[in-house]
Design an enzyme around this catalytic site. Structure first.
Site, short mmCIF file in Angstrom:
data_model
loop_
_atom_site.label_atom_id
_atom_site.label_comp_id
_atom_site.label_asym_id
_atom_site.label_seq_id
_atom_site.Cartn_x
_atom_site.Cartn_y
_atom_site.Cartn_z
N HIS A 41 0.84 -1.20 0.00
CA HIS A 41 0.00 0.00 0.00
C HIS A 41 0.88 1.26 0.00
CE1 HIS A 41 -2.77 -2.97 2.04
NE2 HIS A 41 -3.57 -2.49 1.10
N GLY A 43 -3.33 -1.60 -7.05
CA GLY A 43 -2.21 -2.53 -7.21
C GLY A 43 -2.45 -3.50 -8.35
N LYS A 69 -1.41 -6.38 -8.24
CA LYS A 69 -1.58 -7.68 -7.58
C LYS A 69 -3.03 -8.16 -7.75
CE LYS A 69 -1.56 -10.51 -3.79
NZ LYS A 69 -2.87 -10.19 -3.27
N SER A 89 -2.34 -8.66 2.69
CA SER A 89 -2.79 -8.66 4.09
C SER A 89 -3.04 -10.09 4.56
CB SER A 89 -4.09 -7.87 4.24
OG SER A 89 -4.06 -6.73 3.45
#
Ligand code: PAF
Length: 285
Positions: free
Chosen positions: A40, A153, A155, A192
């Site tokens: 982040h 992101g 990701k 996370s």
């Protein structure tokens, strides 16, 4: 290291942004669900580079609308104090941390963003309704923050692709930037969810990025070889594969004959223990 100003209501957020808007400064935005990590922080740095001295807004909101009935919304980590420290370190100006009632004052909204066919494959297949929830909250947050630039992101590549599509289809006028995935030294993409892995699972999880790299290294031999090499890497580890696919950069199908130089994406999702992990990388054939 100045602490960001925290807004918890729509009115507070609007008041904080009014001056910057009046002065014609660029507003940057990073939407998050908190539990902030270095991934982040890198989105925040990417946003900062794009907006120079304009205000950088980070939202921290665990969006119930994107959780399925069997997904544990209550278990999602909530770490506001630590999140504010990350935001302070990255020079964030405003943190928008609203309550569920503030974002959905009338309860579940009747009008939502239908995410279309792309939301039914890959992540959407095992998480029905997830992307409708994501796009609806992102559209609401865009409406409140009215950013010039928003950073997501790579990701979550399917999410990034769908947000781009929403902005295009609905003429939202926001520049959507996809920031590179940040990785641990062994290649594991920061998430996370990594906190749920025990040491053995953590070791197994690193096979995901190795598999993607194996595909990258073998892309010159064609789609099948690239995919087989990636699968071989995963077979040796305790990962329960959900999907491993090679698509075009917009998540569409690749043509049967891929000409040399074609850009593509390889995406993987797997369960390691009870934790579902995803990752993806660019390929060039
Ligand atoms: O990627 C996330 O953290 C969430 O899906 C987002 C974009 C903040 C929407 O809730």
């Amino acid at each position: 290291m100045a602490a960001p100003t925290v807004a918890t209501t729509r009115e507070e957020l609007a008041a904080l942004l009014a001056d910057a808007r009046g002065a014609g400064r660029c507003v940057g935005f990073v939407p998050t669900m908190g539990a902030l990590h270095e991934g982040h922080a890198s989105l925040m740095r990417t946003a900062r580079q794009r907006i120079a001295g304009g205000p950088l807004v980070v939202s921290i909101f665990v969006n119930p609308l994107q959780f399925g009935a069997e997904e544990d919304l209550d278990r999602y980590p909530r770490t506001l104090d630590a999140d504010l420290e990350v935001c302070a370190r990255e020079g964030v100006d405003i943190v928008f941390a609203p309550s569920v009632e503030e974002v959905y004052p009338g309860g579940e909204p009747q009008v939502m963003i239908r995410a279309g066919a792309l939301a039914k494959v890959l992540e959407g297949k095992s998480r029905p309704g997830h992307f409708r929830g994501v796009l609806t909250v992102v559209a609401k947050l865009f409406g409140l923050v009215r950013p010039d630039v928003a950073v997501f992101g790579q990701k979550d590549y399917q999410q990034l692709t769908l947000v781009r599509r929403m902005v295009l289809d609905l003429n939202m006028g926001v520049e959507v930037v996809g920031a590179e995935t940040v990785r641990e030294p062994d290649g594991l993409a920061l998430s996370s969810r990594n906190r749920y892995l025990d040491p053995e699972q953590r070791h197994a999880a690193s096979a995901l990025s190795r598999a993607l790299r194996a595909a990258q290294e073998n892309a010159r031999y064609g789609v099948e070889v690239a995919r087989d090499e990636a699968r071989a890497e995963l077979r040796e580890h305790l990962v329960d594969l959900d999907y491993l696919v090679i698509t075009d950069p917009d998540l569409g199908e690749l043509p049967a004959d891929v000409p040399p130089g074609t850009a593509a994406r390889i995406l993987v999702a797997a369960r390691v223990g009870t934790t579902r992990l995803i990752d993806n990388m660019e390929l060039r054939f």
